[in-house]
Design an enzyme around this catalytic site. Structure first.
Site, mmCIF file in Angstrom:
data_model
loop_
_atom_site.group_PDB
_atom_site.id
_atom_site.type_symbol
_atom_site.label_atom_id
_atom_site.label_comp_id
_atom_site.label_asym_id
_atom_site.label_seq_id
_atom_site.Cartn_x
_atom_site.Cartn_y
_atom_site.Cartn_z
ATOM 1 N N ASP A 294 0.886 -1.150 0.000
ATOM 2 C CA ASP A 294 0.000 0.000 0.000
ATOM 3 C C ASP A 294 0.931 1.209 0.000
ATOM 4 O O ASP A 294 2.124 1.089 0.233
ATOM 5 C CB ASP A 294 -0.913 -0.041 1.236
ATOM 6 C CG ASP A 294 -2.112 0.880 1.066
ATOM 7 O OD1 ASP A 294 -3.102 0.701 1.781
ATOM 8 O OD2 ASP A 294 -2.042 1.774 0.185
HETATM 9 C C1 GLC Z 1 -4.246 4.571 0.076
HETATM 10 C C2 GLC Z 1 -5.098 3.359 0.376
HETATM 11 C C3 GLC Z 1 -5.202 2.399 -0.763
HETATM 12 C C4 GLC Z 1 -5.065 3.170 -2.073
HETATM 13 C C5 GLC Z 1 -3.655 3.715 -2.136
HETATM 14 C C6 GLC Z 1 -3.435 4.562 -3.390
HETATM 15 O O1 GLC Z 1 -3.601 5.013 1.208
HETATM 16 O O2 GLC Z 1 -4.834 2.636 1.564
HETATM 17 O O3 GLC Z 1 -6.473 1.743 -0.683
HETATM 18 O O4 GLC Z 1 -5.298 2.299 -3.186
HETATM 19 O O5 GLC Z 1 -3.307 4.454 -0.973
HETATM 20 O O6 GLC Z 1 -4.220 5.696 -3.337
#
Ligand code: GLC
Length: 755
Positions: A294
């Site tokens: 993430d």
């Molecule tokens: C965010 C989220 C994830 C998302 C990623 C990109 O913090 O946790 O669900 O896809 O970053 O935006």
């Protein structure tokens, strides 16, 4: 002698040919022309490092630096030669391109309720709006995987036509607690619903030739301290509740990627956890795509690669340099690196970018708005309908006393990475007016004036992605409400809640109604009942709220969740009976928060804020309430319809050779409206003290008097328990109870089968 010489000359010629081949730059191995192994064989450590790390944090400037954890550097990237930097402004991130080897940069964009990209760009005045679909909780509330697949198809088409290669969805973490901040982006408290909805969504999106990302793997059930919190969970609960949905999603779909969660599980970051990333995800679940972190997730970058992470997103030049060094000096094992890159390049080769797809930037938003509306209609859940208050017979009614901020500014979805920039969003007011209802002009003006004042008072939220500030309802004078009751035919009140990433919800004025809201419900109810009229309450919410203390005041309660951009139109069709509410809850509405098994420890123990202790084990949601006989306000699987159904001819056949239990039942619509019912099969295994949902199926639309024979099957393999002492999934011999129901509590018939 002569043959020896010939052999020598032959070798000289062959060698020189190879040398010419290598020296001649345009015959450098190219992805797609040469094998992946040949391409990897000529990569430099720098090029390998680039493929393991994202190319560009697509986040807006000014992103709070602390967000990514103390040591994450996400300095603005010097454009990497050939990288398609910002090819889709507003996308969440990109992978690196290596033009020399024919490797394009892929574009990754959120999210679960629609493609999140910037709607406007500097260099053009065309717009890039996307369709705002209902939140995942509402999609799951349809209990219809076909609806979810249709939404996936539409959303995947928008990803394709806007130049996105991988859509960062579906999210399928479990609703462990009603206060979970991102529950709106997740499907259910149950792993079967979560997994099957996720699979349907993945198949829908990927039918367009774009990829998806199952997220957040795993046990990311709260937002508080999410980057570091250590989820302490026993093996049975981990596998039966928190990993099960991912296993089901991977049994019924082939997502290109999986995104690991920020948190730790039992002491190790998910992104650094080879048990999760290799043993469970690949060996047990059969995943063969690429995993990503993430955004800014995890701590030790080298450990992430060593544990089986393929790509660190969104990436930074700092990490690329660190990896290039580690590859050179052997800190990163070449075999591990090459395997990771092989998996990445396999995904790249499936992408529209690699196939040089000429995307149009003009997806059919008109067509997709119909898909969004239909999904909203299917996912609305009718919680109360006393004396058949609904549907509203329009001929007898034209003046609506419309109250509640949510009626005038209906919330289509949540904030954060899962937000969507749509061209419009239809409020309840607009939907009702379009359907021919009249709302007194002065009431409209009063509400709009109040909302403007409330917004001014609330001020601006401190950051684009932060959750919207909740606005308090107006404290309407009783006299005013009684006046409305004399002028209008019915009252409609929308109670709304914002929902968003980055923070968990509160009890006060969030899970619970505020005092002003409670007074409004009570006074509206008494004023209209005194005038012999009724009150309909709409719930425009992203997650469970308290309903027990006030639901008696409402003649009807329709839960419209956060219904996407067509919400107001879907509500009008449902209130008028043009469509029958057929949604069912995919999570429990408890009578009080303290009934929730994780209430005492959510999100984490005060004395140990670094950990979340899942001491309730598998007793999550309905499993808990059934096992302990705790009466919920509205149970898992519950939802009313305008019509009623009868069930008959419940048959069960267990075919041990095929490992399938087949169930058949006849469903008859015995009411006066066309409607749909959801058959649910709950199994009680010899081991567990509760029923578990093991299969479900929604009927097609049945006209009054119409009957249909429904057939559902259960995979006997899905009846296994996870027993860590017996090394994993085992089918316990014994007596299994197969319950046919229309909710976890409304069981119609039970059959027993010996396994
Ligand atoms: C965010 C989220 C994830 C998302 C990623 C990109 O913090 O946790 O669900 O896809 O970053 O935006």
């Amino acid at each position: 002698m002569r043959t020896k010489k010939r052999g020598f000359y032959f070798r000289v010629i062959a060698l020189s040919l190879i040398l010419i081949q290598c020296r001649n730059s345009d015959t450098v191995p190219q992805l797609g022309k040469n094998s992946i192994k040949e391409v990897i064989a000529v990569m430099t450590p720098q090029e390998k490092a680039m493929l393991l790390v994202g190319a560009d944090p697509g986040f807006p400037r000014g992103y709070p630096s602390g967000f990514g954890g103390a040591d994450t550097l996400f300095d603005s990237q010097p454009p990497v030669v050939g990288a398609t930097r910002k090819v889709v402004p507003g996308a969440a991130g990109n992978t690196h391109a290596i033009p020399r080897l024919g490797i394009p940069s892929l574009v990754l964009a959120d999210g679960p309720a629609g493609v999140r990209i910037d709607p406007n760009r500097q260099d053009t005045n065309i717009t890039f709006y996307a369709t705002a679909f209902p939140i995942e909780t509402m999609l799951a509330s349809t209990w219809d995987t076909t609806v979810v697949s249709d939404v996936g198809k539409a959303m995947g088409n928008e990803a394709l036509e806007y130049g996105v290669d991988i859509l960062l969805a579906p999210a399928l973490n479990i609703h462990r607690n009603p206060l979970g901040g991102r529950n709106f982006e997740y499907y259910s408290e149950d792993p079967l619903v979560s997994g099957l909805m996720a699979a349907a969504f993945v198949n829908g999106v990927q039918s367009n030739g774009v990829g998806t990302s199952l997220k957040h793997y795993a046990a990311n059930n709260n937002e508080t301290n999410r980057m570091n919190i250590d989820v302490q969970v026993d093996q049975k609960a981990l596998h039966e509740i928190y990993l099960k949905g991912f296993g089901l999603a991977l049994a019924y779909s082939k997502p290109w990627t999986v995104m690991s969660a920020y948190n730790k599980i039992n002491g190790t970051y998910c992104s650094e956890n080879s048990y999760l990333l290799r043993q469970v995800l690949r060996d047990e679940f059969g995943f063969n795509g690429a995993t990503m972190t993430d955004w800014f997730g995890g701590r030790n970058y080298l450990n992430q690669i060593k544990a089986g992470t393929n790509i660190l997103m969104p990436g930074s030049s700092y990490i690329v340099a660190q990896f290039a060094e580690a590859i050179k000096n052997g800190d990163l094992d070449e075999k591990v690196v090459n395997k990771a890159i092989e998996e990445i390049l396999s995904v790249v080769m499936k992408s529209p970018k690699f196939k040089d797809y000429k995307y149009s930037n003009t997806p059919d938003l008109e067509l997709h708005s119909v898909v969004s509306k239909d999904a909203a209609i299917e996912g609305a859940v009718l919680l109360e309908n006393r004396k058949n208050t609904l549907p509203i017979d329009k001929t007898g009614l034209h003046k609506v006393a419309l109250f509640g901020i949510g009626s005038y500014e209906t919330i289509p979805g949540g904030t954060g990475s899962g937000s969507v920039n749509s061209a419009y969003s239809i409020s309840v007011l607009q939907g009702l007016q379009k359907a021919g209802f009249t709302i007194p002009e002065k009431l409209i003006q009063e509400n709009i004036k109040y909302i403007q004042e409330a917004k001014k008072k609330a001020g601006q939220k401190d950051w684009y992605f932060a959750p919207d500030i909740r606005l308090e309802e107006k404290a309407w004078k009783l006299a005013y409400l009684e006046q409305s009751a004399s002028e209008c035919d019915i009252a409609i009140l929308t109670l709304r809640r914002t929902s968003g990433e980055f923070s968990d919800r509160a009890l006060k004025n969030d899970f619970e109604l505020s005092d002003t809201e409670k007074d409004l419900v009570k006074n509206l109810s008494s004023s209209f009942h005194k005038a012999g009229k009724k009150l309909v309450v709409l719930l425009n919410i992203g997650g469970v709220i308290e309903t027990t203390s006030w639901n008696q005041n409402a003649d009807a309660i329709l839960n419209i969740w956060q219904p996407g951009q067509e919400g107001g139109n879907a509500v009008a069709d449902l209130l008028l009976g043009k469509a029958d509410p057929s949604g069912k809850l995919t999570m429990t509405f408890p009578k009080k928060y303290t009934d929730v098994p994780s209430a005492a420890l959510f999100p984490n123990p005060k004395d140990n804020p670094q950990s979340a202790i899942y001491s309730e084990g598998t007793y999550v949601g309905y499993r808990n309430y059934l096992a302990k006989n705790i009466e919920p306000q509205y149970e898992f699987g519950y939802g009313l319809s305008y019509t009623h159904f009868n069930f008959s001819d419940f048959k069960l056949v267990a075919d041990h050779s095929k490992g399938i239990i087949s169930v058949a039942a006849k469903v008859t619509n015995v009411g006066n409206f066309s409607g749909k019912e959801v058959l649910q099969l709950y199994v009680k295994t010899p081991q567990n003290k509760y029923l578990e949902l093991k299969a479900f199926k929604k009927t097609r639309l049945l006209k009054p008097g119409e009957a249909v024979l429904m057939e559902i099957s259960i995979n006997i393999n899905d009846l296994r328990d996870f027993n860590p002492h017996a090394g994993g999934w085992v089918l316990v011999n014994g007596n299994y109870e197969i319950n046919l129901g229309t909710s976890c509590k409304n069981i119609i018939d039970t059959k027993e089968v010996e396994l």
